[in-house]
Design an enzyme around this catalytic site. Structure first.
Site, PDB file in Angstrom:
ATOM      1  N   HIS A  92       0.811  -1.219   0.000  1.00  0.00           N
ATOM      2  CA  HIS A  92       0.000   0.000   0.000  1.00  0.00           C
ATOM      3  C   HIS A  92       0.846   1.273   0.000  1.00  0.00           C
ATOM      4  O   HIS A  92       0.304   2.377  -0.080  1.00  0.00           O
ATOM      5  CB  HIS A  92      -0.925   0.017   1.217  1.00  0.00           C
ATOM      6  CG  HIS A  92      -1.985  -1.043   1.187  1.00  0.00           C
ATOM      7  ND1 HIS A  92      -2.866  -1.185   0.143  1.00  0.00           N
ATOM      8  CD2 HIS A  92      -2.304  -2.017   2.077  1.00  0.00           C
ATOM      9  CE1 HIS A  92      -3.682  -2.192   0.390  1.00  0.00           C
ATOM     10  NE2 HIS A  92      -3.363  -2.721   1.551  1.00  0.00           N
ATOM     11  N   ARG A 152       6.987  -5.251   3.233  1.00  0.00           N
ATOM     12  CA  ARG A 152       5.676  -5.880   3.027  1.00  0.00           C
ATOM     13  C   ARG A 152       5.478  -5.964   1.524  1.00  0.00           C
ATOM     14  O   ARG A 152       5.375  -4.947   0.839  1.00  0.00           O
ATOM     15  CB  ARG A 152       4.534  -5.093   3.654  1.00  0.00           C
ATOM     16  CG  ARG A 152       3.189  -5.757   3.297  1.00  0.00           C
ATOM     17  CD  ARG A 152       2.032  -5.327   4.131  1.00  0.00           C
ATOM     18  NE  ARG A 152       1.634  -3.953   3.889  1.00  0.00           N
ATOM     19  CZ  ARG A 152       0.528  -3.408   4.413  1.00  0.00           C
ATOM     20  NH1 ARG A 152      -0.252  -4.115   5.195  1.00  0.00           N
ATOM     21  NH2 ARG A 152       0.231  -2.145   4.173  1.00  0.00           N
ATOM     22  N   ASP A 194      16.320  -9.906  -2.858  1.00  0.00           N
ATOM     23  CA  ASP A 194      17.529  -9.593  -3.610  1.00  0.00           C
ATOM     24  C   ASP A 194      17.930  -8.132  -3.440  1.00  0.00           C
ATOM     25  O   ASP A 194      19.110  -7.786  -3.521  1.00  0.00           O
ATOM     26  CB  ASP A 194      17.330  -9.898  -5.095  1.00  0.00           C
ATOM     27  CG  ASP A 194      17.301 -11.390  -5.402  1.00  0.00           C
ATOM     28  OD1 ASP A 194      17.665 -12.181  -4.514  1.00  0.00           O
ATOM     29  OD2 ASP A 194      16.912 -11.750  -6.529  1.00  0.00           O
ATOM     30  N   GLU A 214      -5.385 -11.131   8.461  1.00  0.00           N
ATOM     31  CA  GLU A 214      -6.209  -9.940   8.257  1.00  0.00           C
ATOM     32  C   GLU A 214      -7.509 -10.231   7.527  1.00  0.00           C
ATOM     33  O   GLU A 214      -8.237  -9.316   7.159  1.00  0.00           O
ATOM     34  CB  GLU A 214      -5.405  -8.887   7.475  1.00  0.00           C
ATOM     35  CG  GLU A 214      -4.801  -9.406   6.184  1.00  0.00           C
ATOM     36  CD  GLU A 214      -3.902  -8.390   5.495  1.00  0.00           C
ATOM     37  OE1 GLU A 214      -3.922  -7.207   5.886  1.00  0.00           O
ATOM     38  OE2 GLU A 214      -3.183  -8.784   4.552  1.00  0.00           O
ATOM     39  N   ASP A 250      -7.604  -4.198   8.056  1.00  0.00           N
ATOM     40  CA  ASP A 250      -8.320  -5.269   7.366  1.00  0.00           C
ATOM     41  C   ASP A 250      -8.946  -6.247   8.347  1.00  0.00           C
ATOM     42  O   ASP A 250     -10.033  -6.779   8.089  1.00  0.00           O
ATOM     43  CB  ASP A 250      -7.381  -6.015   6.422  1.00  0.00           C
ATOM     44  CG  ASP A 250      -7.185  -5.270   5.112  1.00  0.00           C
ATOM     45  OD1 ASP A 250      -8.165  -4.718   4.598  1.00  0.00           O
ATOM     46  OD2 ASP A 250      -6.058  -5.239   4.609  1.00  0.00           O
TER      47      ASP A 250
END
Length: 253
Positions: free
Chosen positions: A46, A72, A86, A147, A173
């Site tokens: 987000h 995230r 990576d 969530e 959520d």
């Protein structure tokens, strides 16, 4: 190394406190990473960052020299998870985990063969974690977000997933998942708190880390006192707006 030390601390269920970054602002992220948070998480789901923002954010966190960098990711996706690792992330937080099979797929994406399916190409991570695959596997954490209604219903099985290091509550959520009309809906505060406790107890039973996103340091301290083992605080964008608004208020009085 910071990543290995962080992984050991998290897996040992020691209390850790992190900060959440949603802005593509490496200079600001570097300053935050110098403050002493155990980790700084870049929000690739987000947040307002693309791959270059994740990469530069990891470089900024490394330059801070005190925090592990987490990402995230957008989804349980082999490529997205591999690219974040990576880029130098010490671990990933994977959203929308509904089942133990979802959690196993997340673990699979973070581990090199024969333990998983991560493709070998440690462009940055090899400078700080590896480049030996076994070393990278040992120092990389994977956290499943709880969530959704299904995730909450299956939380005990999710927590028992081999290789999963912990679970992480997305409170906005989760509030919607338990029937809230909007994130933080007070009409479902009791059932929401029950859900938060359910996740914590499931993690404790399985012996994995239990984390949660919080709006401020006070709430983070409360969740840690309740038994959560790690907590993230707010975000850079939220704090920027809050502080700017407070200064405007004071200046205008």
């Amino acid at each position: 190394m910071i990543a290995a030390e962080f992984a050991a601390k998290l897996r040992g269920r020691e209390r850790t406190v992190g900060y959440w970054a949603v802005l593509d602002a490496p200079v600001a992220t570097e300053r935050i990473a110098r403050l002493g948070y155990d980790y700084v998480a870049i929000d690739g789901q987000h947040g307002l960052v693309g791959y270059s923002g994740i990469r530069d954010g990891m470089m900024a966190i490394d330059a801070g020299g005190r925090s592990a960098g987490l990402v995230r990711v957008e989804a349980t996706d082999l490529t997205a998870i591999g690219r974040s690792l990576d880029a130098g992330a010490a671990g990933v937080i994977v959203p929308l985990i509904d089942t133990a099979e979802d959690a196993a797929a997340a673990v699979h994406a973070t581990r090199y063969p024969p333990r998983g399916g991560r493709s070998y190409g440690p462009m940055r991570s090899g400078l700080r974690i590896g480049p030996k695959p076994a070393d990278a596997d040992a120092a990389t954490v994977v956290l499943a977000m709880i969530e959704t209604p299904k995730g909450l219903a299956n939380v005990e099985e999710i927590c028992a997933t081999p290789g999963l290091d912990g679970v992480y509550v997305g409170p906005s959520d989760l509030c919607l998942a338990v029937g809230g009309a909007f994130p933080g809906d007070p009409a479902v505060s009791e059932v929401f708190e029950d859900a938060v406790a359910t996740v914590r107890k499931a993690a404790e039973k399985a012996g994995v880390a239990a984390g949660i996103h919080t709006a401020n340091g006070e709430l983070a301290a409360r969740r840690l006192a309740e038994g959560y083992t790690f907590a993230s605080v707010a975000s850079d964008l939220v704090h920027l707006e809050q502080v700017a608004a407070e200064h405007l208020k004071v200046a205008g009085e």
